[in-house]
Each structure stands twice: as C-alpha cells, then as structure tokens.
Design a protein around this motif. Structure first.
Motif, PDB file in Angstrom:
ATOM      1  N   LYS A  39      29.829   4.145 -49.678  1.00  0.00           N
ATOM      2  CA  LYS A  39      28.733   3.176 -49.700  1.00  0.00           C
ATOM      3  C   LYS A  39      27.379   3.887 -49.839  1.00  0.00           C
ATOM      4  O   LYS A  39      26.489   3.425 -50.562  1.00  0.00           O
ATOM      5  N   GLN A  40      27.268   5.010 -49.150  1.00  0.00           N
ATOM      6  CA  GLN A  40      26.012   5.777 -49.242  1.00  0.00           C
ATOM      7  C   GLN A  40      25.823   6.321 -50.658  1.00  0.00           C
ATOM      8  O   GLN A  40      24.725   6.294 -51.216  1.00  0.00           O
ATOM      9  N   ARG A  51      22.693  -0.328 -46.312  1.00  0.00           N
ATOM     10  CA  ARG A  51      22.935  -1.614 -45.636  1.00  0.00           C
ATOM     11  C   ARG A  51      23.158  -2.730 -46.671  1.00  0.00           C
ATOM     12  O   ARG A  51      23.998  -3.598 -46.499  1.00  0.00           O
ATOM     13  N   GLN A  52      22.379  -2.689 -47.757  1.00  0.00           N
ATOM     14  CA  GLN A  52      22.541  -3.709 -48.812  1.00  0.00           C
ATOM     15  C   GLN A  52      23.913  -3.605 -49.463  1.00  0.00           C
ATOM     16  O   GLN A  52      24.551  -4.618 -49.741  1.00  0.00           O
ATOM     17  N   VAL A  53      24.340  -2.383 -49.679  1.00  0.00           N
ATOM     18  CA  VAL A  53      25.662  -2.184 -50.283  1.00  0.00           C
ATOM     19  C   VAL A  53      26.750  -2.689 -49.331  1.00  0.00           C
ATOM     20  O   VAL A  53      27.687  -3.393 -49.738  1.00  0.00           O
ATOM     21  N   ALA A  54      26.605  -2.371 -48.054  1.00  0.00           N
ATOM     22  CA  ALA A  54      27.585  -2.820 -47.065  1.00  0.00           C
ATOM     23  C   ALA A  54      27.659  -4.345 -47.028  1.00  0.00           C
ATOM     24  O   ALA A  54      28.746  -4.936 -47.001  1.00  0.00           O
ATOM     25  N   ILE A  55      26.481  -4.963 -47.058  1.00  0.00           N
ATOM     26  CA  ILE A  55      26.432  -6.433 -47.017  1.00  0.00           C
ATOM     27  C   ILE A  55      27.027  -7.018 -48.296  1.00  0.00           C
ATOM     28  O   ILE A  55      27.730  -8.021 -48.259  1.00  0.00           O
ATOM     29  N   TRP A  56      26.742  -6.348 -49.423  1.00  0.00           N
ATOM     30  CA  TRP A  56      27.290  -6.859 -50.680  1.00  0.00           C
ATOM     31  C   TRP A  56      28.831  -6.872 -50.619  1.00  0.00           C
ATOM     32  O   TRP A  56      29.468  -7.867 -50.993  1.00  0.00           O
ATOM     33  N   PHE A  57      29.422  -5.798 -50.131  1.00  0.00           N
ATOM     34  CA  PHE A  57      30.884  -5.749 -50.029  1.00  0.00           C
ATOM     35  C   PHE A  57      31.402  -6.799 -49.046  1.00  0.00           C
ATOM     36  O   PHE A  57      32.451  -7.405 -49.274  1.00  0.00           O
ATOM     37  N   GLN A  58      30.668  -6.989 -47.974  1.00  0.00           N
ATOM     38  CA  GLN A  58      31.064  -8.000 -46.993  1.00  0.00           C
ATOM     39  C   GLN A  58      31.072  -9.384 -47.629  1.00  0.00           C
ATOM     40  O   GLN A  58      32.038 -10.147 -47.488  1.00  0.00           O
ATOM     41  N   ASN A  59      29.995  -9.711 -48.340  1.00  0.00           N
ATOM     42  CA  ASN A  59      29.919 -11.010 -49.000  1.00  0.00           C
ATOM     43  C   ASN A  59      30.955 -11.129 -50.113  1.00  0.00           C
ATOM     44  O   ASN A  59      31.532 -12.198 -50.324  1.00  0.00           O
ATOM     45  N   ARG A  60      31.180 -10.039 -50.791  1.00  0.00           N
ATOM     46  CA  ARG A  60      32.143 -10.061 -51.897  1.00  0.00           C
ATOM     47  C   ARG A  60      33.560 -10.315 -51.363  1.00  0.00           C
ATOM     48  O   ARG A  60      34.342 -11.047 -51.971  1.00  0.00           O
ATOM     49  N   ARG A  61      33.872  -9.695 -50.234  1.00  0.00           N
ATOM     50  CA  ARG A  61      35.186  -9.942 -49.619  1.00  0.00           C
ATOM     51  C   ARG A  61      35.314 -11.405 -49.209  1.00  0.00           C
ATOM     52  O   ARG A  61      36.367 -12.020 -49.382  1.00  0.00           O
TER      53      ARG A  61
END
Length: 202
Positions: A39-40, A51-61
């Motif tokens: 993610k980093q 954090r944006q990348v982490a959230i993007w994956f969370q929303n994508r899941r």
DNA sequence: TTGTGTTTTATTGCCTCC
DNA sequence: GGAGGCAATAAAACACAA
C-alpha cells in the motif's frame, strides 16, 4: 463533529484519476488485501496518502462483496440442482429395484395381501406426488413438512421386513434411506413451521 | 438550471488478532 | 493496547432527465 467542520475537512476531496484507478484496480485483481508495504509503494507511485490507498481497497472490497456473494450463490445453486437431479434419478432407480424385490418375494409365494392393496398405493402415489411437487415449485423440490405422516409401514407384519417401508407417495424405500431423508428435513422444518395446510393425512 | 439518484471518497465505531 | 478490517454512514462529485 459538526457539519461545517466536516465540510471544511473534506474540502480538498477529489476523485482519483483514471490512471490511479486503473493501477489500483490492477493491484486489486491480484491482491484484494495488500500488505502495508504494498500500500505504501502504491501510494508513493500514485501520489496518494497510504491512508487513501488503504481506504480505497476497503471500499473496493465492500463494492465487490455483493458480486462475490452472487457468484457463490450461483455455484452453490448449480451444485444443489445437480444433487436434486441425482436424487430424483436414484429415487426412481431405487423404486424399480424395490419393485423387482417385491416381485421376487411374490414369486416366493407371498400373498398380495401381505404387500398391501395395489390400488390404494397408486391413488396415494398420485395424491402425494401432487402435494410434494407443489410444495416448492420455484425450487423444483419437495419440502419435508410432516414427514412422519408420509411414511407408512408396508406390511402389517413389518417385523418380518424391517428393512422396507413405504413412502406415502407409493415409493418403496429402505429404512436407511428414511433416516437419512429425515435428517435432511431438519433443515427445512425451521423455515416451514406447521404443515401450512398442505400436509396430507393418511 | 435544477432536482434527484448514483457513485466514490472518507469517517466513525466496533471487533478481532497478535 | 495498537493495527487493521468491516459495516454503516456522511458528504462530495458526478450523471441525467425534465
């Protein structure tokens, strides 16, 4: 947090570019839960905060979950339909074999009375088949309401033939089959309390 | 242009795992 | 107890009909 604060905090929000989305999607296809290091790396590469990348994956899941559930459902339904079909053909085969056995026993000298009245059996077969086929037409399978009422012993002197019982629809089956069928009915009974006016008294 | 519905990004609160 | 995941939700951005 007040609405004003929320608004000001989110004022810099903007949608990700097509390239960013494409890269994120590509990664998601390979790994839907990337590790922190990945993610980093992605964040650095795409100019986003980790954090944006982490959230993007969370929303994508979260977005993909309903689709996954639908896929799983379709696979399970296909398996289920296949099993129903196999069960039906095995039931017919079983019936044919038991009829054969019946004939063999008759040939051995047993009277018709010992095997019950054939006419009543045929009538019961038609009535019960109608009920079972209309229990759950959308699934194409019978439900198991009041199963116990649908089993009658074929012979009065059942002690002589404990291995065979007669289903109420006229099918002959073994007691082993009955027990396994009853077990499967436990699952159905929870969602079909009572007989719903469809049960048939014999 | 504007009202409305949908999609996307972000937050919050809770839960589980180590 | 901190990190990370998820569900629920807010809110900005977008699409589109009227």
């Amino acid at each position: 947090m007040s609405n004003i604060n929320k608004a000001s905090k989110n004022s810099s929000r903007q949608r990700f570019s097509d390239e960013q989305i494409k890269s994120l999607e590509t990664t998601f296809e390979v790994e839907s839960r990337p590790e922190l290091r990945m993610k980093q790396h992605l964040a650095k590469k795409l100019g986003l905060q980790p954090r944006q990348v982490a959230i993007w994956f969370q929303n994508r899941r979260a977005r993909s979950k309903p689709k996954e559930l639908e896929r799983d459902y379709n696979v399970l339904k296909a398996d289920y339909d296949k099993l129903v079909s196999q069960f039906e053909s095995m039931k017919k085969e079983n019936q044919a074999l038991l009829i054969q056995l019946q004939k063999l026993k008759q040939a051995e000298g047993r009277s018709d009375e010992q095997f019950g009245n054939e006419n009543m059996k045929i009538e019961t077969l038609e009535q019960t088949r109608f009920l079972l086929e209309n229990d759950s037409p959308e699934l194409g399978v019978p439900l198991c309401n009041d199963f116990s009422r649908k089993v009658d012993y074929l012979w009065d002197d059942a002690d002589d033939h404990p291995e065979l019982v007669q289903m109420a629809d006229g099918y002959l089956t073994s007691t082993d089959n009955i027990h396994s069928f009853e077990s499967s009915c436990l699952m159905d009974n929870s969602s079909h309390s009572g007989n719903g006016g469809q049960a048939f008294n014999f």
